[in-house]
Design an enzyme around this catalytic site. Structure first.
Site, PDB file in Angstrom:
ATOM      1  N   GLU A  89       5.415  -0.292  70.683  1.00 60.05           N
ATOM      2  CA  GLU A  89       5.424   0.261  69.325  1.00 60.05           C
ATOM      3  C   GLU A  89       4.013   0.444  68.778  1.00 60.05           C
ATOM      4  O   GLU A  89       3.132  -0.387  69.025  1.00 60.05           O
ATOM      5  CB  GLU A  89       6.195  -0.676  68.373  1.00 60.05           C
ATOM      6  N   THR A  91      -2.982   5.876  55.752  1.00 57.92           N
ATOM      7  CA  THR A  91      -3.832   4.958  56.500  1.00 57.92           C
ATOM      8  C   THR A  91      -5.329   5.222  56.320  1.00 57.92           C
ATOM      9  O   THR A  91      -6.122   4.287  56.321  1.00 57.92           O
ATOM     10  CB  THR A  91      -3.445   5.027  57.995  1.00 57.92           C
ATOM     11  N   ASN A  92      -5.720   6.472  56.199  1.00 60.64           N
ATOM     12  CA  ASN A  92      -7.125   6.842  55.910  1.00 60.64           C
ATOM     13  C   ASN A  92      -7.088   7.865  54.780  1.00 60.64           C
ATOM     14  O   ASN A  92      -7.474   9.015  54.985  1.00 60.64           O
ATOM     15  CB  ASN A  92      -7.803   7.516  57.116  1.00 60.64           C
ATOM     16  N   GLY A 128      -0.907  13.901  65.235  1.00 59.07           N
ATOM     17  CA  GLY A 128       0.193  12.953  65.153  1.00 59.07           C
ATOM     18  C   GLY A 128      -0.133  11.555  65.634  1.00 59.07           C
ATOM     19  O   GLY A 128      -1.299  11.155  65.778  1.00 59.07           O
ATOM     20  N   CYS A 152      -5.688   5.679  63.976  1.00 58.00           N
ATOM     21  CA  CYS A 152      -4.732   6.015  65.037  1.00 58.00           C
ATOM     22  C   CYS A 152      -5.341   5.871  66.424  1.00 58.00           C
ATOM     23  O   CYS A 152      -4.621   5.800  67.407  1.00 58.00           O
ATOM     24  CB  CYS A 152      -4.219   7.436  64.826  1.00 58.00           C
ATOM     25  N   PRO A 162      -2.370  11.190  55.421  1.00 58.38           N
ATOM     26  CA  PRO A 162      -1.667   9.916  55.585  1.00 58.38           C
ATOM     27  C   PRO A 162      -2.106   8.829  54.591  1.00 58.38           C
ATOM     28  O   PRO A 162      -3.066   9.017  53.841  1.00 58.38           O
ATOM     29  CB  PRO A 162      -2.068   9.508  57.003  1.00 58.38           C
ATOM     30  N   GLY A 189       2.504  10.756  60.967  1.00 55.79           N
ATOM     31  CA  GLY A 189       3.362  10.282  62.044  1.00 55.79           C
ATOM     32  C   GLY A 189       4.229  11.385  62.624  1.00 55.79           C
ATOM     33  O   GLY A 189       4.152  12.546  62.203  1.00 55.79           O
ATOM     34  N   ILE A 231      -1.467  17.999  54.749  1.00 55.97           N
ATOM     35  CA  ILE A 231      -0.695  16.774  54.494  1.00 55.97           C
ATOM     36  C   ILE A 231      -1.508  15.610  55.047  1.00 55.97           C
ATOM     37  O   ILE A 231      -2.003  15.680  56.174  1.00 55.97           O
ATOM     38  CB  ILE A 231       0.684  16.879  55.177  1.00 55.97           C
TER      39      ILE A 231
END
Ligand code: NAD
Length: 485
Positions: A379, A151-152, A250, A283, A149, A232, A147
């Site tokens: 955050e 983002t990359n 993660g 990340c 992401p 995430g 799985i």
């Protein structure tokens, strides 16, 4: 490997790629077609997860018959294709996800091509003694379910594929739906390279429309022997609850400590270079800073010289309302903050414009002096906004930075020349990656020693994953013989 493109060069690459991929449906912000690129059907993309798994399984069986040298040739060819097509994938990724920066995404793809380990990472162990010889070898799992992401996206698909194939596996991906065209382009690239190097037509596979249902098929399918999840907290939790062997990579919230022995000018530049790399999508990127009070003004002034805009307290609070939304859990009634996806990975000037601050492209980061409980500290924003907290000494710095990392054990950074302070923070924070006196990306081999990965497995402990992470150990015992002494 530094890539310093001008705005004009970036615009040229982006417009070329967009001219190739845009159809009326895509340009009107509807779904991207994840099955073709410039009219050419992408190889390894299927309607259903069952079909994708069957194709990856057939590919796995085909490479079982190949020698390690042949397998290495597959990896070498993936490296070549990745270097050649890095600009196209970078531009496609930014166009589809609306996140990140093209020039930085090019650099990330080249990093993957150059520094992802291949078959040399798979090393057997031999133990000899009075009872003979025992060999422990690293064998493939079979088909890996991965799985990935938003983002990359293509970086992770290619990096995962290289490691998993070097280990002898086939791979099936359930990519992030928000980056499906880019992810499936990378799946196609890997298959084209593998086939050109003498491998099967399909070795890595994906689906045209990934959903939670397709992920569930992957979790339960008997042919999937290992799950690898890069994303995430929600998805990592789901994968670890699947009942299968799983590697979880993660979320992080990397803190930076700057003490009063640091080279402050260099620290300011390094922190902003790392924090703004691909608009803070990695990340590992710097997310909040704890600086000694006696050097804080110098650090902030160094940051301002490096393309930062300093927010007032009121502006910072106004920005919180834009970049974070309050969400109420219907079951518990509890409210929490969730990141506004429209701001993730956006340019600083685009985010600042949302609260009426208009700046030029030279501004690459918004900084704000805040207290420890501020959302800019707590955050994981994944955008070029950096909260800065003043601390009185190293005890307070370590205490707050460890708390801000939230026990993710992901990444932390420090700028200091005091080896006691450096060692104390490294031990206390217990992160998978700890970078000293450099931008965050040194931690994944960009300007730092060591191999690269885009799957940093803190929760399950594999760390900076590589081919060996995707193998299972097998033992072969020869009793009483095969010693030569
Ligand atoms: P995300 O968590 O939103 O999505 C990741 C993938 O999981 C997507 O494909 C999504 O559709 C899917 N998904 C979500 N819930 C699921 C479920 N229950 N079952 C199956 N699939 C599910 O990730 P993102 O926003 O694209 O990436 C950002 C997050 O990922 C950040 O928290 C970042 O720190 C983390 N990340 C970690 C690493 C690492 O190496 N540790 C690398 C990249 C990103």
């Amino acid at each position: 490997m530094a890539i310093n493109w001008t705005e004009a060069q970036i615009a040229e690459v982006v417009s070329k790629v967009l001219a190739q991929v845009q159809s009326p449906a895509q340009s009107s912000d509807k779904e991207w077609d994840s099955t073709q690129y410039h009219g050419r059907r992408l190889i390894g993309v299927y309607d259903t997860m069952e079909e994708a798994i069957a194709a990856a399984e057939a590919g796995y069986k085909a490479i079982r018959a190949m020698s390690v040298a042949q397998r290495e040739k597959l990896i070498t060819t993936i490296r070549e294709y990745t270097r050649a097509e890095a600009p196209a994938m970078a531009a496609l990724g930014v166009a589809e996800t609306k996140m990140g920066r093209v020039e930085h995404k090019v650099a990330k793809h080249i990093l993957v091509a150059d520094k992802t380990p291949g078959t040399e990472d798979i090393v057997a162990e031999a133990k000899t003694g009075d009872c003979g010889l025992t060999l422990t070898e690293r064998a493939p799992f079979g088909v890996v379910g991965a799985i990935t992401p938003s983002t990359n996206p293509s970086e992770t698909v290619i990096c995962n594929s290289m490691g998993m194939i070097a280990a002898g596996n086939g791979v099936v991906f359930n990519p992030h739906p928000g980056a499906i065209a880019t992810s499936n382009y990378a799946v196609d690239l890997v298959n084209r390279a593998v086939h050109a190097a003498g491998g099967p037509e399909v070795l890595v596979a994906s689906v045209k429309k990934p959903t939670l249902d397709t992920a569930n098929v992957m979790y339960k399918h008997p042919a999937i022997r290992l799950l690898v999840c890069t994303g995430g907290p929600g998805v990592v939790k789901a994968v670890l609850a699947s009942g299968k062997k799983a590697i979880g990579a993660g979320a992080g919230n990397p803190p930076v400590i700057v003490d009063d022995t640091a080279d402050i000018e260099k620290a300011a530049k390094d922190i902003i270079d790392g924090c703004t790399f691909d608009n803070n999508l990695p990340c590992i990127a710097e997310k909040e800073v704890f600086v000694f009070d006696n050097v804080a003004d110098r650090l902030i002034s160094g940051m301002l010289k490096n393309g930062c805009y300093k927010l007032t307290r009121a502006q910072a609070d106004a920005l919180v309302k834009v970049v974070l939304d309050e969400k109420t859990n219907p079951k518990t009634g509890k409210t929490s903050l969730v990141v506004n996806r429209d701001c993730v990975g956006r340019d600083a000037r685009v985010i600042l414009a949302k609260i009426g601050i208009n700046v030029g492209p030279e501004i690459r980061c918004a900084i704000a002096e805040v207290d420890f409980n501020h959302p800019f500290v707590q955050e994981e924003l994944m955008m070029p906004i950096l909260g800065i907290v003043r601390v009185k000494d190293i005890d307070e710095a370590i205490d707050l930075a460890v708390k801000a990392e939230h026990g993710n054990r992901h990444t932390a950074h420090m700028h200091s020349k005091n080896i006691d302070n450096l060692s104390r923070f490294a031990k206390a924070v217990e992160t998978t990656i700890f970078v000293k006196n450099a931008p965050s990306y040194a931690g994944i081999g960009f300007g730092g020693e060591g191999h690269t990965t885009f799957t940093i497995a803190g929760p399950t402990g594999e760390g900076i994953t590589s081919a060996r992470s995707f193998t299972r150990l097998r033992r072969c015992v020869m009793a009483d013989h095969f010693r030569i002494i």
